[in-house]
Design a protein around this motif. Structure first.
Motif, PDB file in Angstrom:
ATOM      1  N   GLY A 123      -4.559   5.663  -4.733  1.00  0.00           N
ATOM      2  CA  GLY A 123      -5.166   4.735  -3.460  1.00  0.00           C
ATOM      3  C   GLY A 123      -4.835   5.300  -1.974  1.00  0.00           C
ATOM      4  O   GLY A 123      -5.141   5.236  -1.232  1.00  0.00           O
ATOM      5  N   LYS A 124      -5.015   6.853  -2.034  1.00  0.00           N
ATOM      6  CA  LYS A 124      -4.347   7.542  -1.001  1.00  0.00           C
ATOM      7  C   LYS A 124      -5.067   8.582  -0.837  1.00  0.00           C
ATOM      8  O   LYS A 124      -5.107   9.129  -1.563  1.00  0.00           O
ATOM      9  N   ARG A 125      -5.757   9.021   0.707  1.00  0.00           N
ATOM     10  CA  ARG A 125      -6.664  10.733   0.908  1.00  0.00           C
ATOM     11  C   ARG A 125      -5.543  11.427   0.406  1.00  0.00           C
ATOM     12  O   ARG A 125      -4.736  11.157   1.213  1.00  0.00           O
ATOM     13  N   SER A 126      -6.111  12.334  -0.300  1.00  0.00           N
ATOM     14  CA  SER A 126      -5.348  14.137  -1.131  1.00  0.00           C
ATOM     15  C   SER A 126      -6.270  15.142  -0.536  1.00  0.00           C
ATOM     16  O   SER A 126      -7.623  14.728  -0.657  1.00  0.00           O
ATOM     17  N   GLU A 148       6.530  10.765   6.417  1.00  0.00           N
ATOM     18  CA  GLU A 148       7.330   9.561   5.539  1.00  0.00           C
ATOM     19  C   GLU A 148       6.504   8.404   4.873  1.00  0.00           C
ATOM     20  O   GLU A 148       7.318   8.238   3.687  1.00  0.00           O
ATOM     21  N   ASP A 149       5.597   8.035   5.743  1.00  0.00           N
ATOM     22  CA  ASP A 149       4.747   6.889   5.434  1.00  0.00           C
ATOM     23  C   ASP A 149       4.037   7.736   4.292  1.00  0.00           C
ATOM     24  O   ASP A 149       3.104   6.614   4.585  1.00  0.00           O
TER      25      ASP A 149
END
Length: 171
Positions: A123-126, A148-149
């Motif tokens: 679900g997050k850009r990598s 951190e976020d």
């Protein structure tokens, strides 16, 4: 390392169904090396650079600060956070030492291609730089660090994008 056309179709279907899944799982399911899966990612998600860039890419990575260094085999996934130290060639290895948990000896001549991978992961850009050997498997991967976020570190992302633009044949 290209997969047969029928395997490519099935791999692309799996990637469409779960675009942020684990690529090694897809490779194992279809009996292909990781490189065959990287080649089936959407346009721009996996951009190749020539193996002759190994030392130059490594040198650039030493300026990124803390990253995540990953070795993923069928037997486990090993992650280490730290800065990439300088390396030198000697005795048939690219030797990595310094004040970092990342150290060792790399058979750099086994590197066949370097991929700049920019895709979603859980679900997050990598974004990662993946060093692929002659067997089509990952030697190791270097991931852009996270804040951190869980957002990507802006300075490292800019370095990743600049290096990819400079070295890859297709973005």
């Amino acid at each position: 390392m290209h997969a047969r056309p029928e395997a490519q179709t099935l791999i692309r279907q799996d990637l469409a169904e779960k675009p942020d899944g684990i690529l090694e799982t897809v490779a194992e399911k279809h009996g292909v090396p990781l490189r065959a899966v990287l080649e089936c990612l959407a346009d721009g998600a996996a951009s190749p650079a020539a193996d002759e860039n190994f030392e130059g890419v490594w040198s650039d990575l030493t300026k990124w600060g803390e990253i995540t260094f990953v070795v993923h085999t069928r037997d486990g996934v090993f992650e280490t956070k730290g800065a990439i130290p300088e390396g030198t060639t000697g005795r048939g290895y690219f030797n990595v030492h310094g004040d970092s948990p990342i150290s060792g000896h790399i058979k750099a001549d086994r590197c066949h291609v370097i991929y700049f991978v920019d895709r979603p992961f859980f679900g997050k850009r990598s974004c990662s730089v993946q060093f692929i050997n002659h067997d089509g498997e990952a030697m190791f991967k270097v991931f852009v660090g996270r804040n951190e976020d869980r957002s990507l570190k802006d300075d490292q992302l800019a370095r990743f994008e600049a290096l990819r633009a400079r070295l890859t044949t297709a973005t």
